[in-house]
Design an enzyme around this catalytic site. Structure first.
Site, PDB file in Angstrom:
ATOM      1  CB  SER A 335      12.309   7.614  24.147  1.00  0.00           C
ATOM      2  OG  SER A 335      13.825   8.573  24.806  1.00  0.00           O
ATOM      3  CE1 TYR A 336      15.251   2.506  17.308  1.00  0.00           C
ATOM      4  CE2 TYR A 336      16.434   5.107  16.710  1.00  0.00           C
ATOM      5  CZ  TYR A 336      16.089   3.518  16.750  1.00  0.00           C
ATOM      6  OH  TYR A 336      16.510   3.072  15.690  1.00  0.00           O
ATOM      7  N   PRO A 337      17.062   4.690  21.660  1.00  0.00           N
ATOM      8  CG  PRO A 337      18.119   2.706  21.848  1.00  0.00           C
ATOM      9  CD  PRO A 337      17.159   3.928  21.394  1.00  0.00           C
TER      10      PRO A 337
END
Length: 862
Positions: A335-337
């Site tokens: 997922s978005y880091p």
């Protein structure tokens, strides 16, 4: 049918999102800029049939910069940068022509859906895209809505489809907070950087840094490293004594006991305790306690914790780790880091993410047990309201990701599995002993339920020797009592992980910018990364921080930047006025700047102790044209020439070697020429130190060598050695490198194109004649008879390197092996002089670029 333009932040993201939304039924084509693709399909949009065009940008479309003369370090007082200097938005990468590309794709569209990353930077890019495309889109009817914002956290079918079904609007306040940060960092950073760079590089020769930069976040980051260095330097070790006792519960076993007093710093007192305890023959058990303890599973993973672990455990620098995480995200693995959140929302599909990992041989068994017995709800963490914690979104193998990509993915996955595992439980037994009047303790731990430590074995309870079964009042024979002499030890240099913790604690930077600030202080030669990824300040870093403390401690302390970050967050929340925050902050730093300039002597005193003055640095190289004495070549960054007699300093091209050029002199100023080279595989050109810094002709700019000089008769100038227009860049001219024989070459005076030709030729000269077909200058080539490749054993030939069939097999186009993309020190991209139609100085025509010639030369690319 409506036409809907959709824009993502990166080309790979655009492709992935379009593939999901179109279910693979799409057509793709390259955009006009060559970097971005356009994916088209038909479908339904808000209940109506629509034609979708999905494309992307490549990060920020625009960047903030000063206009015109305010980019010149020599013409503008840095103090003017705080308020007087106007700024403008420029294309971040002009070569991509992103604005034109967006306008071409956006022309005639009815709606736009923004798929930029869902953080503040992403919101800012949303409005950059809108500024480019709204003027060319179809005008909306009445109150018809045309701008939509997709909110998503991972590249999965569920998340993307859910985002498309719940479109919102871009957040103007978050975009403004980024605008404010950009302007503050530009004005404050440039003002301080320009002043202290010019001041100190004009006085000292061995600073070994091309830029002595200041940054509102960068400088406090350096401050943390120097603060630890100062503690190490000022540390004075103290001797202390520890009483150690061993008892023998059984004949062949011994148990080491810890002294309850821990340590004493007086030798005589320690000896007294030793004498008292030695009088006792047995150790008596005073109490036995057993407690079940819990080691909690970790909180869900956010950016800062990921960067800490990547540095401390995986040996990856923060910026490198962030780049890998972004790649894993765009490929759909995680997922978005970039997130500050450590709390999963109630509706997050934890089981779905866990099922993805059920077949990986490294943790399949653990995952299957969790799925069958039921997962544990993750601990309640901090909800920052941005993105869910970093989570693996699909299965991967080591062969797929390889190297560092796999190592980071493996950690993220193990961490996620640990958050839904049980806590680790263990039984802690504590036995308290008395030996005479002194108390000693022994502690043992036995794991009863390993829980999450099965998937994160590095967190497991260490195996210890089991304690004997005993009760209060039991006596054990004493095996040994002795006094250990030890010394206190200094702290070690900060690790990257510790620095990240300090930055987060004090509000320096954001989860996205922390890696950039750490990388900057390494790049500027303020710190070096030692073994264990520890950051050791250099002399320059130490002196700068001490100087800031001496003049104005707030320049280096985290307090003022932390306060600014809070104001920027208030702008993002709509609770503070953008213009007021900007004006107030700039006013504070403007006052600090004036005080810093007035007090610079305080920092200069520290510099004098650590660095050598220009006159005492470097080695004699070439003669000054004014006094005819030797100037010294200072090799330390930034490399330059200094005449101690005239007290003049001349900047030079960077990232290459400099040597004297045959003791030849410039016909304009009598300075000896020097030769800059990027290496045997690269390009080289002569230059006059004076002309390089003080352009002699109107059509020349600072930082131009002889290969760009328009002197009509000088034998080293573009007028005499220029052959033809560059085959690749817009404004360059291919210039003969007269020093390159016998491996002759010509190189573009703007880009890094190098054309090798006429190997082993005895002489190569540029003729005053021009080619009838392309108007390039003809070349006279003279070969030795034994090595001549010319037909009919000829040794001489005159012709065009582009058109002459005799030369066709003797020309090879390459790219120069540059040590750094900027081969001219401190010079940015420049527009070249008249190309295509006009005459070059010296009477020759600029060459045209026939299409068939381009194709022929392109075939030689390596």
């Amino acid at each position: 049918m409506r036409t809907v333009l959709m824009v993502a932040e990166k080309p790979s993201l655009a492709q992935s999102i379009a593939k999901i939304l179109s279910r693979g039924n799409m057509s793709s084509r390259k955009g006009l800029n060559g970097a971005c693709s356009v994916h088209e399909y038909t479908g339904s949009f808000i209940g109506q049939s629509a034609h979708f065009k999905m494309t992307s940008v490549c990060g920020h479309v625009m960047t903030l910069d000063f206009i015109g003369k305010y980019n010149s370090w020599d013409k503008v007082d840095p103090a003017e940068l705080f308020s007087k200097a106007p700024t403008e938005k420029k294309e971040a990468n002009p070569k991509l022509t992103m604005v034109k590309f967006l306008q071409v794709e956006g022309r005639g569209c009815d709606c736009i859906v923004l798929w930029l990353d869902c953080d503040k930077e992403g919101e800012n890019i949303c409005f950059e895209v809108l500024d480019a495309v709204l003027p060319v889109m179809n005008k909306p009817r009445d109150t018809e809505r045309t701008i939509y914002r997709a909110k998503f956290s991972s590249i999965t079918d569920t998340d993307i489809c859910n985002a498309m079904n719940h479109l919102g609007e871009p957040n103007r306040n978050e975009a403004l907070s980024v605008d404010a940060r950009q302007e503050l960092d530009l004005r404050i950073g440039c003002a301080f950087t320009r002043f202290q760079t010019k001041y100190f590089q004009g006085k000292y020769g061995n600073l070994d840094s091309s830029l002595i930069s200041f940054g509102p976040c960068q400088t406090p980051t350096l401050g943390f490293c120097v603060e630890r260095h100062d503690k190490i330097q000022s540390f004075k070790p103290e001797t202390y004594w520890v009483l150690q006792a061993k008892v023998n519960p059984e004949k062949e076993s011994s148990l080491t006991l810890d002294w309850d007093r821990v340590r004493v710093f007086d030798r005589e007192v320690a000896q007294m305790f030793l004498n008292i305890t030695k009088m006792a023959k047995e150790a008596k058990v005073e109490s036995v306690s057993k407690k079940e303890k819990v080691k909690q599973r970790p909180l869900a993973l956010n950016t800062v914790e990921m960067l800490r672990v990547a540095s401390a455990a995986l040996g990856m620098g923060p910026q490198h780790a962030m780049q890998i995480a972004e790649r894993l995200y765009t490929q759909g693995y995680i997922s978005y880091p970039r997130t500050e959140t450590t709390h999963y929302p109630e509706n997050f599909d934890l089981k779905g993410c866990l099922r993805q990992q059920a077949n990986n041989p490294y943790w399949a068994e653990t995952v299957k047990v969790l799925l069958s017995e039921g997962i544990n709800r993750p601990r309640k963490g901090h909800d920052a309201g941005d993105h869910p914690p970093i989570t693996p979104m699909r299965a991967a193998t080591e062969a797929e990701l390889g190297g560092d990509g796999w190592r980071l993915y493996e950690y993220i996955t193990r961490h996620f599995i640990a958050t839904v595992s049980a806590d680790c439980k263990y039984l802690q037994t504590t036995i308290s002993f008395s030996i005479g009047p002194e108390r000693f303790t022994c502690v043992g731990k036995v794991v009863t339920s390993p829980g999450f430590t099965e998937i994160m074995p590095w967190h497991s309870i260490p195996l210890e020797e089991s304690l004997p079964h005993c009760e209060k009042g039991d006596l054990f024979p004493i095996g040994e009592i002795k006094l250990l002499e030890k010394q206190t030890s200094p702290p070690d240099y900060l690790t990257e992980a510790e620095l990240i913790t300090l930055m987060e604690k004090h509000g320096i930077g954001t989860d996205a910018s922390i890696p950039v600030h750490i990388n900057n202080i390494c790049q500027r030669n303020y710190v070096t990364v030692e073994s264990g990824r520890r950051l050791k300040p250099t002399n320059l870093g130490i002196v700068l921080v001490h100087g800031y403390y001496k003049i104005d401690a707030e320049l280096v302390l985290p307090t003022i930047r932390s306060a600014v970050e809070k104001q920027l967050n208030l702008i993002a929340l709509g609770k503070a006025n953008y213009h007021q925050v900007l004006e107030h902050t700039l006013d504070i730093f403007k006052r600090k700047f004036h005080y810093f300039v007035d007090s610079i002597a305080g920092m200069d005193e520290l510099m004098e102790v650590s660095f050598s003055p220009l006159a005492a640095t470097g080695k004699p190289l070439s003669r000054c044209g004014k006094c005819h004495r030797f100037m010294k070549y200072i090799q330390a960054k930034p490399s330059r020439l200094h005449c101690s007699h005239c007290d003049d300093t001349y900047s030079l091209p960077q990232n290459g070697t400099i040597k004297l050029y045959k003791e030849l002199r410039c016909p304009l100023d009598d300075f000896e020429l020097v030769l800059w080279s990027s290496g045997s595989r690269g390009k080289s050109y002569p230059l006059c130190p004076y002309c390089y810094n003080h352009p002699p002709f109107r059509d020349m700019k600072k930082g131009m060598g002889c290969n760009e000089c328009t002197h009509p008769t000088c034998q080293h100038s573009l007028s005499m050695l220029g052959i033809g227009q560059c085959v690749e860049c817009e404004n360059g001219v291919l210039v003969l490198d007269s020093t390159s024989g016998p491996k002759w070459k010509m190189a573009c005076n703007k880009c890094n194109v190098v054309v090798h030709f006429f190997e082993n030729a005895h002489k190569v000269r540029v003729s005053p004649e021009t080619c009838d077909l392309c108007e390039a200058a003809l070349v006279d080539v003279d070969f030795n008879k034994a090595k001549s490749p010319l037909p009919g054993d000829e040794t001489q030939h005159s012709g065009c390197v582009f058109c002459d069939p005799v030369f066709q097999d003797l020309v090879e186009l390459k790219h120069a092996a540059m040590r750094h993309p900027m081969h001219r020190g401190g010079q940015g991209k420049r527009q070249g002089r008249g190309r295509g139609k006009g005459r070059r100085p010296g009477g020759r025509l600029n060459p045209k670029k026939p299409k068939d010639k381009m194709a022929a030369l392109a075939a030689y690319f390596v």
